[in-house]
Write a protein that holds these residues in place. Structure first.
Motif, PDB file in Angstrom:
ATOM      1  N   THR A 156       4.449   6.156   9.183  1.00  0.00           N
ATOM      2  CA  THR A 156       3.619   5.148   9.847  1.00  0.00           C
ATOM      3  C   THR A 156       2.182   5.217   9.351  1.00  0.00           C
ATOM      4  OG1 THR A 156       4.979   5.105  11.852  1.00  0.00           O
ATOM      5  CG2 THR A 156       2.688   4.388  12.069  1.00  0.00           C
ATOM      6  N   TRP A 157       1.631   6.434   9.284  1.00  0.00           N
ATOM      7  CA  TRP A 157       0.253   6.592   8.816  1.00  0.00           C
ATOM      8  C   TRP A 157       0.125   6.154   7.359  1.00  0.00           C
ATOM      9  CZ3 TRP A 157      -4.120   7.213  11.360  1.00  0.00           C
ATOM     10  CH2 TRP A 157      -4.078   7.685  12.684  1.00  0.00           C
ATOM     11  N   ALA A 158       1.111   6.455   6.538  1.00  0.00           N
ATOM     12  CA  ALA A 158       1.054   6.052   5.130  1.00  0.00           C
ATOM     13  C   ALA A 158       1.056   4.530   5.004  1.00  0.00           C
ATOM     14  CB  ALA A 158       2.226   6.656   4.364  1.00  0.00           C
ATOM     15  N   LYS A 159       1.939   3.870   5.756  1.00  0.00           N
ATOM     16  CA  LYS A 159       1.978   2.404   5.702  1.00  0.00           C
ATOM     17  C   LYS A 159       0.675   1.786   6.174  1.00  0.00           C
ATOM     18  CE  LYS A 159       6.947   1.518   6.198  1.00  0.00           C
ATOM     19  NZ  LYS A 159       7.982   0.880   7.054  1.00  0.00           N
ATOM     20  N   GLU A 160       0.114   2.325   7.249  1.00  0.00           N
ATOM     21  CA  GLU A 160      -1.112   1.755   7.810  1.00  0.00           C
ATOM     22  C   GLU A 160      -2.295   1.914   6.852  1.00  0.00           C
ATOM     23  OE1 GLU A 160      -1.737   0.006  10.392  1.00  0.00           O
ATOM     24  OE2 GLU A 160      -0.234   0.370  11.946  1.00  0.00           O
ATOM     25  N   MET A 161      -2.473   3.115   6.316  1.00  0.00           N
ATOM     26  CA  MET A 161      -3.688   3.383   5.540  1.00  0.00           C
ATOM     27  C   MET A 161      -3.544   3.019   4.065  1.00  0.00           C
ATOM     28  SD  MET A 161      -5.743   4.053   7.781  1.00  0.00           S
ATOM     29  CE  MET A 161      -5.991   4.703   9.442  1.00  0.00           C
ATOM     30  N   ALA A 162      -2.427   3.359   3.449  1.00  0.00           N
ATOM     31  CA  ALA A 162      -2.228   2.943   2.066  1.00  0.00           C
ATOM     32  C   ALA A 162      -2.104   1.422   1.988  1.00  0.00           C
ATOM     33  CB  ALA A 162      -0.989   3.610   1.482  1.00  0.00           C
ATOM     34  N   GLY A 163      -1.471   0.827   2.995  1.00  0.00           N
ATOM     35  CA  GLY A 163      -1.373  -0.631   3.044  1.00  0.00           C
ATOM     36  C   GLY A 163      -2.731  -1.277   3.213  1.00  0.00           C
ATOM     37  N   ALA A 210      -9.358 -14.406  -3.766  1.00  0.00           N
ATOM     38  CA  ALA A 210      -8.165 -14.210  -4.577  1.00  0.00           C
ATOM     39  C   ALA A 210      -7.169 -15.346  -4.296  1.00  0.00           C
ATOM     40  CB  ALA A 210      -7.529 -12.864  -4.268  1.00  0.00           C
ATOM     41  N   LYS A 211      -6.098 -15.345  -5.028  1.00  0.00           N
ATOM     42  CA  LYS A 211      -5.046 -16.329  -4.812  1.00  0.00           C
ATOM     43  C   LYS A 211      -4.344 -16.044  -3.485  1.00  0.00           C
ATOM     44  CE  LYS A 211      -0.701 -17.981  -6.809  1.00  0.00           C
ATOM     45  NZ  LYS A 211       0.295 -17.797  -7.910  1.00  0.00           N
ATOM     46  N   CYS A 212      -4.023 -17.088  -2.733  1.00  0.00           N
ATOM     47  CA  CYS A 212      -3.333 -16.904  -1.460  1.00  0.00           C
ATOM     48  C   CYS A 212      -1.939 -16.328  -1.697  1.00  0.00           C
ATOM     49  CB  CYS A 212      -3.195 -18.237  -0.725  1.00  0.00           C
ATOM     50  SG  CYS A 212      -4.744 -18.884  -0.062  1.00  0.00           S
ATOM     51  N   PRO A 213      -1.533 -15.360  -0.891  1.00  0.00           N
ATOM     52  CA  PRO A 213      -0.169 -14.821  -1.013  1.00  0.00           C
ATOM     53  C   PRO A 213       0.842 -15.757  -0.358  1.00  0.00           C
ATOM     54  CG  PRO A 213      -1.305 -13.745   0.791  1.00  0.00           C
ATOM     55  CD  PRO A 213      -2.304 -14.687   0.165  1.00  0.00           C
ATOM     56  N   ASP A 214       2.115 -15.432  -0.493  1.00  0.00           N
ATOM     57  CA  ASP A 214       3.175 -16.248   0.105  1.00  0.00           C
ATOM     58  C   ASP A 214       3.272 -16.030   1.612  1.00  0.00           C
ATOM     59  OD1 ASP A 214       3.907 -17.314  -2.383  1.00  0.00           O
ATOM     60  OD2 ASP A 214       5.205 -15.595  -2.799  1.00  0.00           O
ATOM     61  N   LYS A 215       3.000 -14.817   2.058  1.00  0.00           N
ATOM     62  CA  LYS A 215       3.104 -14.462   3.469  1.00  0.00           C
ATOM     63  C   LYS A 215       1.811 -13.785   3.925  1.00  0.00           C
ATOM     64  CE  LYS A 215       7.559 -15.492   4.162  1.00  0.00           C
ATOM     65  NZ  LYS A 215       8.070 -16.380   5.237  1.00  0.00           N
ATOM     66  N   PHE A 216       1.605 -13.752   5.234  1.00  0.00           N
ATOM     67  CA  PHE A 216       0.448 -13.040   5.759  1.00  0.00           C
ATOM     68  C   PHE A 216       0.676 -11.543   5.563  1.00  0.00           C
ATOM     69  CE2 PHE A 216      -2.034 -11.095   9.284  1.00  0.00           C
ATOM     70  CZ  PHE A 216      -3.286 -11.571   8.922  1.00  0.00           C
ATOM     71  N   PRO A 217      -0.221 -10.859   4.863  1.00  0.00           N
ATOM     72  CA  PRO A 217      -0.028  -9.423   4.619  1.00  0.00           C
ATOM     73  C   PRO A 217       0.067  -8.645   5.933  1.00  0.00           C
ATOM     74  CG  PRO A 217      -1.774 -10.314   3.220  1.00  0.00           C
ATOM     75  CD  PRO A 217      -1.452 -11.371   4.233  1.00  0.00           C
ATOM     76  N   TRP A 218       1.078  -7.781   6.004  1.00  0.00           N
ATOM     77  CA  TRP A 218       1.227  -6.990   7.231  1.00  0.00           C
ATOM     78  C   TRP A 218       1.885  -5.660   6.875  1.00  0.00           C
ATOM     79  CZ3 TRP A 218      -1.788  -7.600  11.048  1.00  0.00           C
ATOM     80  CH2 TRP A 218      -1.527  -7.024  12.302  1.00  0.00           C
ATOM     81  N   LEU A 219       2.255  -4.909   7.880  1.00  0.00           N
ATOM     82  CA  LEU A 219       2.583  -3.504   7.723  1.00  0.00           C
ATOM     83  C   LEU A 219       3.649  -3.248   6.658  1.00  0.00           C
ATOM     84  CD1 LEU A 219       1.714  -0.818   8.973  1.00  0.00           C
ATOM     85  CD2 LEU A 219       3.633  -1.002  10.550  1.00  0.00           C
ATOM     86  N   ASN A 220       4.760  -3.981   6.683  1.00  0.00           N
ATOM     87  CA  ASN A 220       5.850  -3.744   5.739  1.00  0.00           C
ATOM     88  C   ASN A 220       5.778  -4.623   4.499  1.00  0.00           C
ATOM     89  OD1 ASN A 220       7.383  -1.685   7.194  1.00  0.00           O
ATOM     90  ND2 ASN A 220       7.690  -3.292   8.731  1.00  0.00           N
ATOM     91  N   ASP A 221       4.716  -5.426   4.417  1.00  0.00           N
ATOM     92  CA  ASP A 221       4.528  -6.305   3.258  1.00  0.00           C
ATOM     93  C   ASP A 221       3.028  -6.505   3.033  1.00  0.00           C
ATOM     94  OD1 ASP A 221       4.862  -8.115   1.198  1.00  0.00           O
ATOM     95  OD2 ASP A 221       5.365  -9.804   2.526  1.00  0.00           O
ATOM     96  N   PRO A 222       2.302  -5.436   2.647  1.00  0.00           N
ATOM     97  CA  PRO A 222       0.839  -5.518   2.574  1.00  0.00           C
ATOM     98  C   PRO A 222       0.313  -6.481   1.518  1.00  0.00           C
ATOM     99  CG  PRO A 222       1.618  -3.440   1.646  1.00  0.00           C
ATOM    100  CD  PRO A 222       2.795  -4.085   2.299  1.00  0.00           C
ATOM    101  N   LEU A 223       1.117  -6.828   0.527  1.00  0.00           N
ATOM    102  CA  LEU A 223       0.656  -7.769  -0.494  1.00  0.00           C
ATOM    103  C   LEU A 223       1.074  -9.205  -0.193  1.00  0.00           C
ATOM    104  CD1 LEU A 223       1.191  -5.705  -3.772  1.00  0.00           C
ATOM    105  CD2 LEU A 223      -0.811  -5.837  -2.271  1.00  0.00           C
ATOM    106  N   GLY A 224       1.801  -9.396   0.899  1.00  0.00           N
ATOM    107  CA  GLY A 224       2.189 -10.749   1.290  1.00  0.00           C
ATOM    108  C   GLY A 224       3.137 -11.414   0.314  1.00  0.00           C
TER     109      GLY A 224
END
Length: 543
Positions: free
Chosen positions: A278-285, A523-537
């Motif tokens: 969880t901490w890795a996803k939150e901070m690395a993301g 930057a260019k808009c991503p396909d999805k809103f960046p979030w915990l399990n998909d930080p690059l959207g």
């Protein structure tokens, strides 16, 4: 809440009248013997953990009052009006947040048998509370292995049997490691008069139009350090509601960007009990989002701060180490003189794990701790050195600072406290919302900064990474002006803006129920809103 509520001590010993079950029984008992306070204490404390607070009477009307068993009797505290005592957190909380007023005490935890007259186990093994022997490394590893769970019930920085060793300056050497037994010594053995006084301003949470004008007003390119570079700050940026074109601009102006999580979940247990994953996803993301949509150079998001300052103990620091973060700045050190310098967590932390809301790491990690020294909230230094004072860590949470004059006086007192002792970095930790509510406080802060800059030629307003650059390569004040490590992004005029037009992206993600979210970026808009399990959207969840 970013602060621990102070409790009002109302006595060291209480004589509580015993419950009357039957009047005749009580009268008979009075004839048999005189009931003493020690008898009462023994009866109340026989099934309680030492030092743990509990209630004598349950119910909403008594939710402010608790006692703890001490050697000289029962120690009692009463929470201030508007607060109640949370048995689970063992601290005062807002009354509406406390759900255990009708409970007298937490269940007594089984504890391991670390200290016994005769050894119970072979070398390399320790005893559970029931006497069963397990390998030492199984204790305090976040997984209960004893049948009674006792292997996970005595796991503080001073009680974890697998804890980090005490500081060894012969092993811990700069530039990779720094410690001292008290963490009050200046790196490089410099004399205080030869040491530049560093002041670190930090802001937490989202960067957007609610606070960007405040930041531009403080860091306007006209306020200069003695090396002629702009003063600068560190921003711990949370994701939701952040305008990443503004993040890019703040970075162009020389400020440091650091991670403050993706979700900024307001559930304190989410962080306290969070897994390493969880901490890795939150901070690395968070770092990936800042680099991608704030268009920051790779490798420049070096630090993190835990939301709500709720540390995640060993899981948090193991994640930071694995994700190759340079530093954390979430750990609060109690108010003390002299204040603490930052340190590496290779060795045991050199101060108490402050308050009940922090879950400090106990093991050894390759992460620097930019320790948050508490502020002395008084406007003037104490005349009585024995006076006990409760500090505060976030300036906007110092309840005694109610006027601009008070803010100026508190800043000045604490600056002198650092400057005239060991010149440990002075941190000014804030939320910009404070200045929206009280704009006169911003006036006072600006006045104070300008006065410091015009009065001292050895005081620098720098980022947290700048502090670490000094610590890894300590230099006397005479070399500060030409120190190349502090001249990167020296002035915003040296780095032209690369953002011609900001785009407002309207996005969604299944992780947030498909609701539309807005995000501004150059930057260019991503396909999805960046979030915990998909930080690059990208629309492709990370594994």
């Amino acid at each position: 809440m970013y602060f621990l509520f102070c409790c009002l001590f109302i006595g060291a010993t209480i004589a509580q009248e015993l419950p009357i079950v039957d009047e005749s029984e009580v009268l008979l008992e009075r004839y048999k013997r005189q009931v003493s306070e020690d008898d009462i204490k023994d009866a109340l404390c026989k099934d309680k953990n030492g030092g743990e607070f509990f209630r004598l009477v349950a119910g909403a009307a008594h939710c402010r009052d608790v006692v703890a068993c001490a050697e000289n009797g029962l120690q009692a505290i009463r929470c201030p009006p508007g607060l109640a005592f949370d048995l689970d957190k063992q601290t005062c909380e807002w009354k509406n947040a406390v759900k255990n007023c009708n409970v007298k005490a937490r269940p007594k935890l089984a504890l391991p048998l670390f200290k016994t007259t005769e050894p119970l186990c072979d070398e390399g093994y320790l005893a559970c509370g029931d006497g069963k022997c397990l390998k030492t490394e199984l204790f305090c590893d976040e997984t209960p292995d004893c049948e009674d769970g006792s292997d996970e019930n005595l796991c503080g920085p001073r009680t974890d049997p697998n804890r980090a060793a005490e500081c060894d300056p012969e092993i811990c050497r700069l530039p990779d490691c720094f410690c001292s037994p008290t963490s009050t010594k200046i790196p490089g053995g410099l004399d205080p008069t030869d040491t530049p006084q560093m002041i670190v301003i930090t802001f937490d949470d989202a960067v957007n139009s609610n606070n960007f004008d405040i930041y531009k007003r403080l860091f306007n390119g006209r306020r200069k350090n003695p090396n002629s570079c702009d003063i600068r700050a560190t921003f711990f940026v949370s994701h939701k509601y952040t305008n990443y074109s503004m993040v890019e601009e703040l970075h162009r102006m020389g400020n440091e960007m650091a991670g403050h999580s993706i979700t900024h979940d307001n559930d304190e247990d989410y962080w306290r009990e969070g897994s390493k994953e969880t901490w890795a996803k939150e901070m690395a993301g968070s770092r990936a989002i800042l680099e991608t949509f704030g268009r920051l150079p790779r490798g420049e998001v070096l630090g993190v701060r835990a939301p709500l300052l709720r540390l995640g103990g060993n899981n948090m620091f193991a994640a930071l180490e694995e994700e190759e973060f340079l530093y954390d700045s979430s750990m609060v050190a109690p108010l003390q003189n002299p204040p603490l310098w930052p340190y590496t967590t290779y060795f045991a932390i050199p101060h108490a794990c402050h308050g009940n809301f922090q879950k400090c790491p106990t093991r050894s990690y390759g992460v620097w701790e930019m320790v948050m020294n508490e502020f002395d909230p008084r406007e003037e230094p104490a005349t009585d050195r024995n006076e006990q004072v409760s500090g505060c860590v976030m300036l906007d949470s110092c309840t005694g600072i109610r006027t601009p004059d008070a803010l100026y006086n508190v800043l000045t007192h604490n600056f002198i406290r650092h400057y005239e002792q060991n010149r440990a970095p002075l941190g000014l930790y804030m939320h910009a919302a404070w200045f929206n509510k009280s704009p006169e406080m911003l006036d006072a802060l600006e006045f104070w900064i300008d006065e410091i800059l015009s009065t001292y030629n050895n005081v620098f307003f720098v980022t947290m990474n700048d502090v670490l650059k000094f610590m890894q390569q300590p230099f006397p004040i005479r070399d500060a002006v030409k120190f190349t490590g502090w001249r990167n992004y020296c002035t915003e005029l040296g780095t032209p803006s690369q953002c011609e037009e900001s785009t407002t992206c309207v996005l969604e993600t299944e992780e947030l129920g498909g609701l539309k979210q807005r995000m501004q970026t150059c930057a260019k808009c991503p396909d999805k809103f960046p979030w915990l399990n998909d930080p690059l959207g990208s629309g492709i969840p990370s594994s």
